[in-house]
Design a protein around this motif. Structure first.
Motif, mmCIF file in Angstrom:
data_model
loop_
_atom_site.group_PDB
_atom_site.id
_atom_site.type_symbol
_atom_site.label_atom_id
_atom_site.label_comp_id
_atom_site.label_asym_id
_atom_site.label_seq_id
_atom_site.Cartn_x
_atom_site.Cartn_y
_atom_site.Cartn_z
ATOM 1 N N HIS A 31 0.786 -1.269 0.026
ATOM 2 C CA HIS A 31 0.035 -0.098 0.012
ATOM 3 C C HIS A 31 0.849 1.202 0.122
ATOM 4 O O HIS A 31 0.283 2.349 -0.070
ATOM 5 N N PHE A 32 2.074 1.025 0.187
ATOM 6 C CA PHE A 32 2.917 2.257 0.276
ATOM 7 C C PHE A 32 3.761 2.538 -1.025
ATOM 8 O O PHE A 32 4.386 1.593 -1.629
ATOM 9 N N CYS A 33 3.990 3.989 -1.158
ATOM 10 C CA CYS A 33 5.114 4.536 -2.301
ATOM 11 C C CYS A 33 6.425 4.061 -1.472
ATOM 12 O O CYS A 33 6.515 4.123 -0.205
ATOM 13 N N SER A 98 6.449 5.316 2.031
ATOM 14 C CA SER A 98 5.331 6.653 2.299
ATOM 15 C C SER A 98 3.917 6.031 2.023
ATOM 16 O O SER A 98 3.575 5.231 1.329
ATOM 17 N N PRO A 99 3.019 6.473 3.226
ATOM 18 C CA PRO A 99 1.832 6.156 3.149
ATOM 19 C C PRO A 99 0.735 6.553 1.958
ATOM 20 O O PRO A 99 -0.212 6.841 2.314
ATOM 21 N N ASP A 110 7.283 13.286 3.364
ATOM 22 C CA ASP A 110 6.248 12.467 2.804
ATOM 23 C C ASP A 110 6.533 10.848 3.199
ATOM 24 O O ASP A 110 5.728 10.061 3.227
ATOM 25 N N TYR A 111 7.766 10.709 3.776
ATOM 26 C CA TYR A 111 8.144 9.349 4.188
ATOM 27 C C TYR A 111 8.191 9.135 5.584
ATOM 28 O O TYR A 111 8.871 9.826 6.413
ATOM 29 N N THR A 112 7.169 8.413 6.237
ATOM 30 C CA THR A 112 7.101 8.167 7.477
ATOM 31 C C THR A 112 7.941 6.984 8.087
ATOM 32 O O THR A 112 8.110 6.993 9.423
ATOM 33 N N LEU A 113 8.610 5.975 7.112
ATOM 34 C CA LEU A 113 9.180 4.745 7.737
ATOM 35 C C LEU A 113 10.474 4.882 7.198
ATOM 36 O O LEU A 113 10.548 4.991 5.915
#
Length: 123
Positions: A31-33, A98-99, A110-113
């Protein structure tokens, strides 16, 4: 708990090739970019390649034509292949998620992980 773990860095001669891999644990992957960032003392952290959930790829001009990003939604892995390496490709390479189904412009926010990074040195 989602984790991103990079591997494949090391020392490479100019003109050579490398393959970086990122293993993503958890159920978020398809589900993530996903992206690879590179951090250097002079330029900070910048995106060099992205791939969205539809398989659309984008590259920074600095690596265009020399890099290939791929993802395996079954194995939850993200790879970066680079050829014709240059000394300016040296740096810490980070895998990031990114979600968003469609990647944006590559902004860090934009990137959370993030993974912890893997060092690449080209000489």
């Amino acid at each position: 708990h989602v984790q991103l773990v990079e591997s494949g860095g090391g020392s490479v001669q100019a003109g050579g090739s490398l393959r970086l891999s990122c293993k993503v644990s958890g159920s978020i992957y398809d589900h993530f970019c996903m992206a690879w960032f590179r951090q250097t003392p002079g330029k900070g952290r910048e995106v060099i390649a992205q791939i969205d959930t539809f398989g659309v790829r984008t590259y920074a001009d600095s690596v265009k034509g020399r890099a290939f990003i791929s993802r395996d939604n079954f194995e939850n892995t993200l790879d970066l292949q680079m050829k014709n390496l240059k000394p300016e490709d040296s740096g810490m390479y980070y895998c990031a998620a990114s979600p968003m189904s469609v990647c944006g412009g590559g902004a860090i926010v934009d990137y959370t992980l993030w993974g912890l990074g893997t060092q690449v040195t080209v000489s």
